[in-house]
Design a protein around this motif. Structure first.
Motif, PDB file in Angstrom:
ATOM      1  N   ALA A 138       0.835  -1.206   0.000  1.00  0.00           N
ATOM      2  CA  ALA A 138       0.000   0.000   0.000  1.00  0.00           C
ATOM      3  C   ALA A 138       0.869   1.255   0.000  1.00  0.00           C
ATOM      4  O   ALA A 138       0.589   2.223  -0.709  1.00  0.00           O
ATOM      5  CB  ALA A 138      -0.932  -0.004   1.209  1.00  0.00           C
ATOM      6  N   VAL A 139       1.935   1.231   0.809  1.00  0.00           N
ATOM      7  CA  VAL A 139       2.819   2.391   0.863  1.00  0.00           C
ATOM      8  C   VAL A 139       3.556   2.544  -0.462  1.00  0.00           C
ATOM      9  O   VAL A 139       3.670   3.656  -1.002  1.00  0.00           O
ATOM     10  CB  VAL A 139       3.813   2.264   2.051  1.00  0.00           C
ATOM     11  N   ALA A 140       4.030   1.431  -1.015  1.00  0.00           N
ATOM     12  CA  ALA A 140       4.701   1.487  -2.320  1.00  0.00           C
ATOM     13  C   ALA A 140       3.765   2.099  -3.357  1.00  0.00           C
ATOM     14  O   ALA A 140       4.163   2.944  -4.151  1.00  0.00           O
ATOM     15  CB  ALA A 140       5.163   0.096  -2.741  1.00  0.00           C
ATOM     16  N   ASP A 141       2.483   1.680  -3.335  1.00  0.00           N
ATOM     17  CA  ASP A 141       1.511   2.229  -4.289  1.00  0.00           C
ATOM     18  C   ASP A 141       1.341   3.735  -4.105  1.00  0.00           C
ATOM     19  O   ASP A 141       1.166   4.473  -5.064  1.00  0.00           O
ATOM     20  CB  ASP A 141       0.142   1.547  -4.123  1.00  0.00           C
ATOM     21  N   ARG A 142       1.366   4.174  -2.837  1.00  0.00           N
ATOM     22  CA  ARG A 142       1.135   5.606  -2.594  1.00  0.00           C
ATOM     23  C   ARG A 142       2.313   6.486  -2.996  1.00  0.00           C
ATOM     24  O   ARG A 142       2.125   7.665  -3.263  1.00  0.00           O
ATOM     25  CB  ARG A 142       0.781   5.853  -1.126  1.00  0.00           C
ATOM     26  N   ILE A 143       3.519   5.933  -2.989  1.00  0.00           N
ATOM     27  CA  ILE A 143       4.655   6.783  -3.365  1.00  0.00           C
ATOM     28  C   ILE A 143       5.091   6.554  -4.810  1.00  0.00           C
ATOM     29  O   ILE A 143       5.977   7.230  -5.300  1.00  0.00           O
ATOM     30  CB  ILE A 143       5.878   6.603  -2.428  1.00  0.00           C
ATOM     31  N   GLU A 144       4.430   5.601  -5.488  1.00  0.00           N
ATOM     32  CA  GLU A 144       4.841   5.328  -6.855  1.00  0.00           C
ATOM     33  C   GLU A 144       4.584   6.535  -7.753  1.00  0.00           C
ATOM     34  O   GLU A 144       3.533   7.170  -7.677  1.00  0.00           O
ATOM     35  CB  GLU A 144       4.084   4.104  -7.399  1.00  0.00           C
ATOM     36  N   ASN A 145       5.563   6.821  -8.554  1.00  0.00           N
ATOM     37  CA  ASN A 145       5.499   7.934  -9.505  1.00  0.00           C
ATOM     38  C   ASN A 145       5.354   9.308  -8.852  1.00  0.00           C
ATOM     39  O   ASN A 145       4.857  10.247  -9.465  1.00  0.00           O
ATOM     40  CB  ASN A 145       4.370   7.713 -10.525  1.00  0.00           C
ATOM     41  N   LYS A 146       5.794   9.407  -7.589  1.00  0.00           N
ATOM     42  CA  LYS A 146       5.754  10.706  -6.912  1.00  0.00           C
ATOM     43  C   LYS A 146       7.152  11.330  -6.925  1.00  0.00           C
ATOM     44  O   LYS A 146       8.153  10.646  -7.124  1.00  0.00           O
ATOM     45  CB  LYS A 146       5.297  10.526  -5.463  1.00  0.00           C
ATOM     46  N   SER A 147       7.171  12.629  -6.654  1.00  0.00           N
ATOM     47  CA  SER A 147       8.446  13.345  -6.666  1.00  0.00           C
ATOM     48  C   SER A 147       9.277  13.000  -5.428  1.00  0.00           C
ATOM     49  O   SER A 147       8.765  12.477  -4.442  1.00  0.00           O
ATOM     50  CB  SER A 147       8.194  14.849  -6.686  1.00  0.00           C
ATOM     51  N   VAL A 148      10.558  13.312  -5.513  1.00  0.00           N
ATOM     52  CA  VAL A 148      11.466  13.079  -4.385  1.00  0.00           C
ATOM     53  C   VAL A 148      10.977  13.825  -3.140  1.00  0.00           C
ATOM     54  O   VAL A 148      10.958  13.283  -2.032  1.00  0.00           O
ATOM     55  CB  VAL A 148      12.889  13.536  -4.765  1.00  0.00           C
ATOM     56  N   SER A 153       8.586  13.872   2.385  1.00  0.00           N
ATOM     57  CA  SER A 153       7.629  14.329   3.376  1.00  0.00           C
ATOM     58  C   SER A 153       6.706  13.185   3.800  1.00  0.00           C
ATOM     59  O   SER A 153       6.249  13.135   4.938  1.00  0.00           O
ATOM     60  CB  SER A 153       6.844  15.540   2.869  1.00  0.00           C
ATOM     61  N   PHE A 154       6.461  12.245   2.898  1.00  0.00           N
ATOM     62  CA  PHE A 154       5.627  11.079   3.236  1.00  0.00           C
ATOM     63  C   PHE A 154       6.241  10.315   4.405  1.00  0.00           C
ATOM     64  O   PHE A 154       5.557   9.901   5.331  1.00  0.00           O
ATOM     65  CB  PHE A 154       5.514  10.157   2.018  1.00  0.00           C
ATOM     66  N   ALA A 174      18.550  11.884 -15.494  1.00  0.00           N
ATOM     67  CA  ALA A 174      17.603  12.986 -15.673  1.00  0.00           C
ATOM     68  C   ALA A 174      16.239  12.495 -16.173  1.00  0.00           C
ATOM     69  O   ALA A 174      15.205  13.016 -15.754  1.00  0.00           O
ATOM     70  CB  ALA A 174      18.191  14.018 -16.626  1.00  0.00           C
ATOM     71  N   TRP A 175      16.234  11.485 -17.019  1.00  0.00           N
ATOM     72  CA  TRP A 175      14.958  11.019 -17.592  1.00  0.00           C
ATOM     73  C   TRP A 175      14.007  10.472 -16.532  1.00  0.00           C
ATOM     74  O   TRP A 175      12.793  10.484 -16.712  1.00  0.00           O
ATOM     75  CB  TRP A 175      15.195   9.979 -18.690  1.00  0.00           C
ATOM     76  N   ALA A 176      14.573  10.012 -15.424  1.00  0.00           N
ATOM     77  CA  ALA A 176      13.724   9.416 -14.387  1.00  0.00           C
ATOM     78  C   ALA A 176      12.873  10.467 -13.679  1.00  0.00           C
ATOM     79  O   ALA A 176      11.934  10.139 -12.963  1.00  0.00           O
ATOM     80  CB  ALA A 176      14.578   8.674 -13.362  1.00  0.00           C
ATOM     81  N   TYR A 177      13.222  11.741 -13.874  1.00  0.00           N
ATOM     82  CA  TYR A 177      12.471  12.813 -13.211  1.00  0.00           C
ATOM     83  C   TYR A 177      11.393  13.400 -14.117  1.00  0.00           C
ATOM     84  O   TYR A 177      10.682  14.321 -13.737  1.00  0.00           O
ATOM     85  CB  TYR A 177      13.439  13.915 -12.732  1.00  0.00           C
ATOM     86  N   GLU A 178      11.293  12.844 -15.309  1.00  0.00           N
ATOM     87  CA  GLU A 178      10.253  13.325 -16.227  1.00  0.00           C
ATOM     88  C   GLU A 178       8.970  12.539 -15.993  1.00  0.00           C
ATOM     89  O   GLU A 178       9.019  11.353 -15.659  1.00  0.00           O
ATOM     90  CB  GLU A 178      10.703  13.126 -17.682  1.00  0.00           C
ATOM     91  N   GLY A 179       7.838  13.221 -16.217  1.00  0.00           N
ATOM     92  CA  GLY A 179       6.544  12.535 -16.146  1.00  0.00           C
ATOM     93  C   GLY A 179       6.162  12.060 -14.763  1.00  0.00           C
ATOM     94  O   GLY A 179       5.508  11.039 -14.606  1.00  0.00           O
ATOM     95  N   VAL A 180       6.606  12.789 -13.746  1.00  0.00           N
ATOM     96  CA  VAL A 180       6.261  12.431 -12.372  1.00  0.00           C
ATOM     97  C   VAL A 180       4.922  13.079 -12.009  1.00  0.00           C
ATOM     98  O   VAL A 180       4.614  14.180 -12.465  1.00  0.00           O
ATOM     99  CB  VAL A 180       7.382  12.921 -11.425  1.00  0.00           C
ATOM    100  N   ASP A 181       4.118  12.377 -11.198  1.00  0.00           N
ATOM    101  CA  ASP A 181       2.813  12.914 -10.791  1.00  0.00           C
ATOM    102  C   ASP A 181       2.968  14.222 -10.035  1.00  0.00           C
ATOM    103  O   ASP A 181       3.964  14.449  -9.366  1.00  0.00           O
ATOM    104  CB  ASP A 181       2.092  11.926  -9.856  1.00  0.00           C
TER     105      ASP A 181
ATOM    106  N   ARG B  62      14.935   7.836  -8.823  1.00  0.00           N
ATOM    107  CA  ARG B  62      14.626   9.100  -8.132  1.00  0.00           C
ATOM    108  C   ARG B  62      14.865   8.953  -6.638  1.00  0.00           C
ATOM    109  O   ARG B  62      15.423   9.837  -5.991  1.00  0.00           O
ATOM    110  CB  ARG B  62      13.169   9.487  -8.360  1.00  0.00           C
ATOM    111  N   CYS B  63      14.449   7.808  -6.091  1.00  0.00           N
ATOM    112  CA  CYS B  63      14.548   7.617  -4.636  1.00  0.00           C
ATOM    113  C   CYS B  63      15.993   7.611  -4.150  1.00  0.00           C
ATOM    114  O   CYS B  63      16.246   7.803  -2.964  1.00  0.00           O
ATOM    115  CB  CYS B  63      13.854   6.321  -4.221  1.00  0.00           C
ATOM    116  N   LYS B  64      16.937   7.406  -5.065  1.00  0.00           N
ATOM    117  CA  LYS B  64      18.340   7.432  -4.668  1.00  0.00           C
ATOM    118  C   LYS B  64      18.716   8.785  -4.083  1.00  0.00           C
ATOM    119  O   LYS B  64      19.650   8.888  -3.309  1.00  0.00           O
ATOM    120  CB  LYS B  64      19.250   7.142  -5.879  1.00  0.00           C
ATOM    121  N   CYS B  65      17.999   9.833  -4.472  1.00  0.00           N
ATOM    122  CA  CYS B  65      18.396  11.134  -3.919  1.00  0.00           C
ATOM    123  C   CYS B  65      17.464  11.599  -2.804  1.00  0.00           C
ATOM    124  O   CYS B  65      17.475  12.760  -2.427  1.00  0.00           O
ATOM    125  CB  CYS B  65      18.608  12.174  -5.014  1.00  0.00           C
ATOM    126  N   VAL B  66      16.687  10.688  -2.214  1.00  0.00           N
ATOM    127  CA  VAL B  66      15.872  11.038  -1.047  1.00  0.00           C
ATOM    128  C   VAL B  66      16.780  11.323   0.151  1.00  0.00           C
ATOM    129  O   VAL B  66      16.661  12.353   0.809  1.00  0.00           O
ATOM    130  CB  VAL B  66      14.857   9.918  -0.729  1.00  0.00           C
TER     131      VAL B  66
END
Lengths: 183, 238
Positions: A138-148, A153-154, A174-181, B62-66
């Protein structure tokens, strides 16, 4: 909590709740008392308490105990964990995978982020594997595709990277930061 | 991590129980003091590993930089293999690599990648450094591909999930007065089950450098590349 309030409370509770096996033979199940770190008392059926591997081994080692202190567990997550385990007992008696899945999904959906995060260490400490699986997913689902920032803060995590270090890490993929919710 | 409850259970007979009761009570109080320290409840590494190992690769990058401890977890070999196991355990996740000629002025070839059932066509920017012109592909093995391009003596390991390419060092030189024949490499690629090393085996054909000296059969030279040492070793000749 101070030790001065802790000790007397424990004594009173023990007297109040000592099991009376002779007079309670009519009752089908034995009750077990759990005490949270904030001194709340939970009386649960033995079958429910045995879902907690930690409590189970506690009883195997000292069967005469009447109250199990849970010094790592506060009342709110404990009550939610008990609620979950009570339902699981029902599914054990009447296996219904579809219903169980539905219940497990609803159980986590209605919880706040904080409730989920608070329950995880409890399920971990009490070694309730099924619940831990449900919560982790459930926690993995809630943070999936969210920003750092959202993830930090979660979980209430402080960023211990310097600005330069973080920038370097972000550049690396850098590409991993594109298209984040949106947060 | 919290102390285990069993710590408070004394293995002595009941008669001794009262003697220890007070001490046990003190220990309890201590443990309460220890475990009610304010702070992050999810600091337990095991729990973080359990949660993170369920996330797709892009999230993990992304989580690597948390924070530093998450970075250490995500980059550790144990976490990586756990994550991969989770990934393969999920019956609904597929990794399919499609090598597709995207005709761009009839020159460029591109790869289309389907990961987690989400088609992601690698951008030209990310393809910039990649050997997409007629590479030989081998794999995947544990998520990694081996790539070989004939004409420029190019060899690399490629992790498509994070789009990372590791160039292999050149094959060691042939002995003096020999050269390698212009044959394609004979190659194999796999994961060493014990060392968890990615290993590439390449067979090279030796022949005399001077054309007039050629003739007869020369040994095949066998080289093994290992990802942990990032180097080739001469395994022997066949």
């Amino acid at each position: 909590m101070s030790s001065s309030t802790d000790s007397p409370t424990l004594t009173t509770e023990t007297t109040q709740l000592s099991p009376q096996p002779d007079t309670e033979t009519a009752k089908p199940t034995k009750k077990i008392t759990l005490k949270s770190s904030d001194n709340q008392i939970f009386e649960v059926e033995e079958s429910v308490a045995m879902e907690f591997a930690t409590v189970k081994s506690f009883f195997e080692d000292s069967p005469s105990t009447d109250t199990v202190p849970l010094p790592n567990v506060t009342a709110k997550p404990l009550s939610q964990v008990i609620e979950f385990c009570k339902e699981q007992i029902k599914f054990k008696a009447n296996p219904d995978e579809a219903q169980k899945k539905k219940y497990n999904a609803e159980f986590v959906t209605e919880k706040s982020d904080k409730d989920l995060v608070d329950m995880i260490p409890v399920a971990n400490y009490l070694e309730i594997k099924d619940l831990l699986d449900v919560l982790n997913q459930a926690v993995a689902d809630r943070i999936e595709n969210k920003s750092v920032e959202y993830v930090r803060s979660f979980f209430g995590i402080d960023n211990d990277f310097t600005a330069e270090e973080e920038a370097a890490l972000r550049r690396e993929h850098a590409w991993a930061y594109e298209g984040v919710d949106e947060d | 991590m919290a102390l285990s409850l069993s710590r408070y259970v004394w293995p002595y007979g009941q008669s001794l129980a009262s003697l220890f009761k007070e001490r046990s009570q003190k220990e309890r109080e201590m443990s309460i003091a220890m475990t009610t320290m304010p702070g992050n409840l999810l600091s337990t590494e095991d729990v973080v590993i359990e949660i993170l190992s369920r996330l797709p690769v892009k999230n993990l990058l992304r989580c690597k930089c948390v924070c530093k401890s998450w970075h250490a977890i995500i980059t550790s070999p144990n976490f990586i293999s756990k994550h991969l196991r989770n990934y393969y355990d999920k019956s609904d996740s597929d990794c399919l690599l499609v090598q597709n000629c995207v005709a761009q002025a009839g020159e460029l070839e591109s790869l289309e990648l389907l990961l987690d059932e989400t088609p992601r066509v690698l951008s030209y920017a990310s393809l910039h450094m990649m050997p997409f012109h007629s590479p030989f592909l081998c794999g995947p093995c544990d998520g990694i591909f081996y790539m070989y391009r004939y004409y420029s003596d190019f060899r690399a390991l490629w992790n498509p999930a994070i789009n990372e390419l590791r160039y292999l060092p050149p094959i060691p030189n042939p002995p003096s007065s020999f050269s390698y024949s212009p044959q394609y490499d004979a190659y194999g690629f796999g994961l060493h089950p014990v060392t968890k090393d990615y290993e590439v085996v390449v067979l090279k054909d030796l022949w005399r450098e001077k054309v007039e000296e050629r003739g007869g059969r020369y040994p095949l030279r066998v080289f093994v590349y290992s990802s942990s040492t990032d180097s080739w070793r001469h395994w022997g000749d066949l």
